[in-house]
Design a protein around this motif. Structure first.
Motif, short mmCIF file in Angstrom:
data_model
loop_
_atom_site.label_atom_id
_atom_site.label_comp_id
_atom_site.label_asym_id
_atom_site.label_seq_id
_atom_site.Cartn_x
_atom_site.Cartn_y
_atom_site.Cartn_z
N GLY A 14 -21.71 24.53 33.65
CA GLY A 14 -20.39 24.75 33.07
C GLY A 14 -20.17 24.14 31.70
N ILE A 15 -19.05 23.46 31.55
CA ILE A 15 -18.66 22.90 30.25
C ILE A 15 -19.70 21.87 29.81
CG2 ILE A 15 -16.89 21.53 29.05
CD1 ILE A 15 -14.82 22.74 31.07
N GLY A 16 -20.19 21.07 30.76
CA GLY A 16 -21.19 20.05 30.42
C GLY A 16 -22.47 20.67 29.88
N VAL A 54 -27.68 10.94 38.31
CA VAL A 54 -26.77 9.80 38.48
C VAL A 54 -25.48 10.31 39.10
CG1 VAL A 54 -25.37 8.09 37.23
CG2 VAL A 54 -27.70 8.54 36.47
N VAL A 85 -14.32 16.81 39.80
CA VAL A 85 -14.24 17.62 41.02
C VAL A 85 -12.78 17.94 41.35
CG1 VAL A 85 -16.37 16.83 42.17
CG2 VAL A 85 -14.24 15.51 42.46
N ILE A 114 -14.47 10.09 40.92
CA ILE A 114 -15.21 10.92 39.95
C ILE A 114 -14.34 11.27 38.73
CG2 ILE A 114 -16.41 13.13 39.64
CD1 ILE A 114 -17.12 12.89 42.70
N ALA A 142 -10.55 15.53 30.84
CA ALA A 142 -9.52 15.53 31.89
C ALA A 142 -9.22 16.99 32.20
CB ALA A 142 -8.30 14.76 31.44
N SER A 143 -7.99 17.42 31.96
CA SER A 143 -7.61 18.80 32.28
C SER A 143 -6.18 19.00 31.81
CB SER A 143 -7.68 19.03 33.79
OG SER A 143 -7.07 20.26 34.14
N TYR A 156 -6.12 16.55 42.48
CA TYR A 156 -6.68 16.86 41.16
C TYR A 156 -5.65 16.51 40.07
CZ TYR A 156 -9.23 19.60 37.61
OH TYR A 156 -9.93 20.00 36.50
N PRO A 186 -8.36 21.03 29.03
CA PRO A 186 -8.45 22.50 29.04
C PRO A 186 -7.64 23.12 30.18
CG PRO A 186 -10.62 21.44 29.38
CD PRO A 186 -9.55 20.41 29.59
N GLN A 187 -7.27 24.38 29.95
CA GLN A 187 -6.83 25.22 31.08
C GLN A 187 -8.08 25.91 31.62
OE1 GLN A 187 -2.16 26.43 31.09
NE2 GLN A 187 -3.57 27.96 30.42
N VAL A 189 -11.41 27.59 32.44
CA VAL A 189 -12.69 27.81 31.76
C VAL A 189 -13.61 28.47 32.80
CG1 VAL A 189 -14.59 26.74 30.48
CG2 VAL A 189 -12.31 25.69 30.43
N ILE A 194 -14.01 27.07 38.99
CA ILE A 194 -13.01 28.07 39.39
C ILE A 194 -13.70 29.31 39.99
CG2 ILE A 194 -11.25 27.21 37.80
CD1 ILE A 194 -11.78 29.70 36.05
N1 LIG Z 1 -13.33 25.01 34.68
C1 LIG Z 1 -12.06 24.78 34.44
O1 LIG Z 1 -11.20 25.69 34.53
C2 LIG Z 1 -11.61 23.40 34.02
C3 LIG Z 1 -10.32 23.26 33.49
C4 LIG Z 1 -9.90 22.00 33.13
C5 LIG Z 1 -10.74 20.90 33.23
N2 LIG Z 1 -12.00 21.07 33.75
C6 LIG Z 1 -12.82 19.88 33.86
O2 LIG Z 1 -14.01 20.07 33.14
C7 LIG Z 1 -15.05 19.24 33.68
C8 LIG Z 1 -16.31 20.05 33.89
O3 LIG Z 1 -16.05 21.00 34.90
P1 LIG Z 1 -16.69 22.48 34.91
O4 LIG Z 1 -15.56 23.43 34.84
O5 LIG Z 1 -17.78 22.58 33.94
O6 LIG Z 1 -17.20 22.49 36.43
P2 LIG Z 1 -18.65 22.70 37.06
O7 LIG Z 1 -18.40 22.57 38.52
O8 LIG Z 1 -19.30 23.91 36.52
O9 LIG Z 1 -19.48 21.44 36.54
C9 LIG Z 1 -19.25 20.13 37.00
C10 LIG Z 1 -20.57 19.40 36.96
O10 LIG Z 1 -20.34 18.05 37.37
C11 LIG Z 1 -21.37 17.68 38.28
N3 LIG Z 1 -20.88 16.59 39.12
C12 LIG Z 1 -19.93 16.64 40.09
N4 LIG Z 1 -19.79 15.44 40.68
C13 LIG Z 1 -20.64 14.60 40.04
C14 LIG Z 1 -20.94 13.22 40.19
N5 LIG Z 1 -20.33 12.47 41.13
N6 LIG Z 1 -21.87 12.66 39.36
C15 LIG Z 1 -22.50 13.42 38.43
N7 LIG Z 1 -22.26 14.74 38.27
C16 LIG Z 1 -21.35 15.32 39.06
C17 LIG Z 1 -21.65 18.95 39.05
O11 LIG Z 1 -22.92 18.91 39.72
C18 LIG Z 1 -21.60 19.99 37.94
O12 LIG Z 1 -22.84 20.15 37.28
C19 LIG Z 1 -14.45 18.63 34.95
O13 LIG Z 1 -14.03 17.31 34.71
C20 LIG Z 1 -13.26 19.53 35.25
O14 LIG Z 1 -12.28 18.88 36.01
C21 LIG Z 1 -12.46 22.29 34.13
#
Ligand SMILES: NC(=O)c1ccc[n+]([C@@H]2O[C@H](COP(=O)([O-])OP(=O)(O)OC[C@H]3O[C@@H](n4cnc5c(N)ncnc54)[C@H](O)[C@@H]3O)[C@@H](O)[C@H]2O)c1
Length: 269
Positions: A14-16, A54, A85, A114, A142-143, A156, A186-187, A189, A194
């Motif tokens: 995802g975003i990471g 980690v 999460v 987390i 954050a979010s 959340y 973000p909203q 993504v 999601i």
């Molecule tokens: N996707 C969205 O709509 C959205 C919107 C607002 C904020 N966010 C935030 O963006 C961030 C990234 O989320 P994403 O959308 O890419 O989701 P994602 O589920 O695609 O990615 C999250 C990543 O975090 C890893 N992870 C989870 N728990 C972990 C832990 N304890 N230690 C290490 N790694 C861990 C997962 O394995 C995964 O690779 C999150 O903090 C999420 O809350 C996402």
């Protein structure tokens, strides 16, 4: 400023993952941190980075990560606490303790550790080092739920609000002492969070309509995060409409709650 050594938690998906790719394109050595070893290895191999398995909720593991990276690679100048999460605990889920097992408390606990404590652990390990060497970036994802609340997920929303507040405290305490703190809100993504698989083009693939308010690609979000963090911005709003919603909430909180109730009913319908 060019980034030499970057660490991205939750970098496997995802975003990471998009942040890791962008930071690599900028010339940084990127440490891809995740609990998903396969995903972290895959991203690290693609960008010539380093994978580390980690759990960000484990303070000792975060401390060791920082020690190892600084010894083996170099001083960390850009640390993104991105792993997060959410469980969608539903309307009454957040206040029930169903059965004798208290499964919902486990979810609250995971969100707390987390979404919030991981940011605290990273700051604890890095702030003294960054102060000593005169600078560094801490970027906490954050979010919009940390400003506005996520309908149907109290744990959340509450923990993302705490993450925003923690970043504010960090910025107030250290922002004028060389540490650049940013918090990202973000909203929607298009990620697995999601329900959208990493390489599915959600924007053109049917999720980009009115059902989701301005869903964005992870790659576009990552570019905004890095550009704005390097530009020195504290509050990074990847989705511009969030600024308007946040202003409306600040102007009349009671009216905003009424509007959210109507929005909840519309979503249910
Ligand atoms: N996707 C969205 O709509 C959205 C919107 C607002 C904020 N966010 C935030 O963006 C961030 C990234 O989320 P994403 O959308 O890419 O989701 P994602 O589920 O695609 O990615 C999250 C990543 O975090 C890893 N992870 C989870 N728990 C972990 C832990 N304890 N230690 C290490 N790694 C861990 C997962 O394995 C995964 O690779 C999150 O903090 C999420 O809350 C996402």
């Amino acid at each position: 400023m060019s980034i030499r050594t970057a660490v991205v938690t939750g970098g496997g998906h995802g975003i990471g993952r998009a942040l890791c790719r962008r930071l690599h394109r900028d010339g940084a050595t990127v440490v891809v941190v995740d609990v998903d070893a396969v995903a972290a290895e895959k991203v690290a191999a693609e960008i010539g980075g380093v994978a580390r398995v980690v759990d960000v909720a484990d303070e000792a593991a975060i401390g060791k990560l920082v020690d190892d990276v600084e010894q083996e690679i170099g001083s960390i100048d850009f640390f993104v606490s991105n792993a997060g999460v959410g469980f969608g605990d539903g309307e009454s889920g957040a206040i029930s303790a169903a059965g004798g097992f208290h499964p919902v408390d486990d979810r609250w606990d995971a969100c707390w550790r987390i979404n919030v404590m991981a940011h605290v652990y990273a700051a604890r390990a890095l702030v003294p080092r960054m102060l000593e060497r005169g600078g560094g970036h801490l970027v906490n994802v954050a979010s919009a739920a940390g400003l506005l609340s996520q309908i149907g997920d109290a744990a959340y929303s509450a923990t993302k609000h705490a993450a925003v507040a923690f970043a504010e405290s960090l910025a107030i305490d250290y922002g004028d002492r060389g540490i650049q703190v940013s918090v990202v809100c973000p909203q929607a993504v298009a990620t697995r969070m999601i329900g959208i698989e990493d390489d599915f083009d959600a924007v053109n693939g049917g999720f980009g309509g009115n059902d989701v308010d301005g869903i964005m690609r992870a790659e576009d979000v990552a570019d905004i995060i890095v550009d704005e963090a390097l530009g020195g911005r504290f509050l990074i709003l990847t989705h511009p409409q969030v600024a308007t919603y946040f202003q409306r909430k600040a102007n009349d909180h009671d009216r905003w709650i009424n509007g959210m109730q109507r929005f909840r009913d519309k979503m249910k319908g």
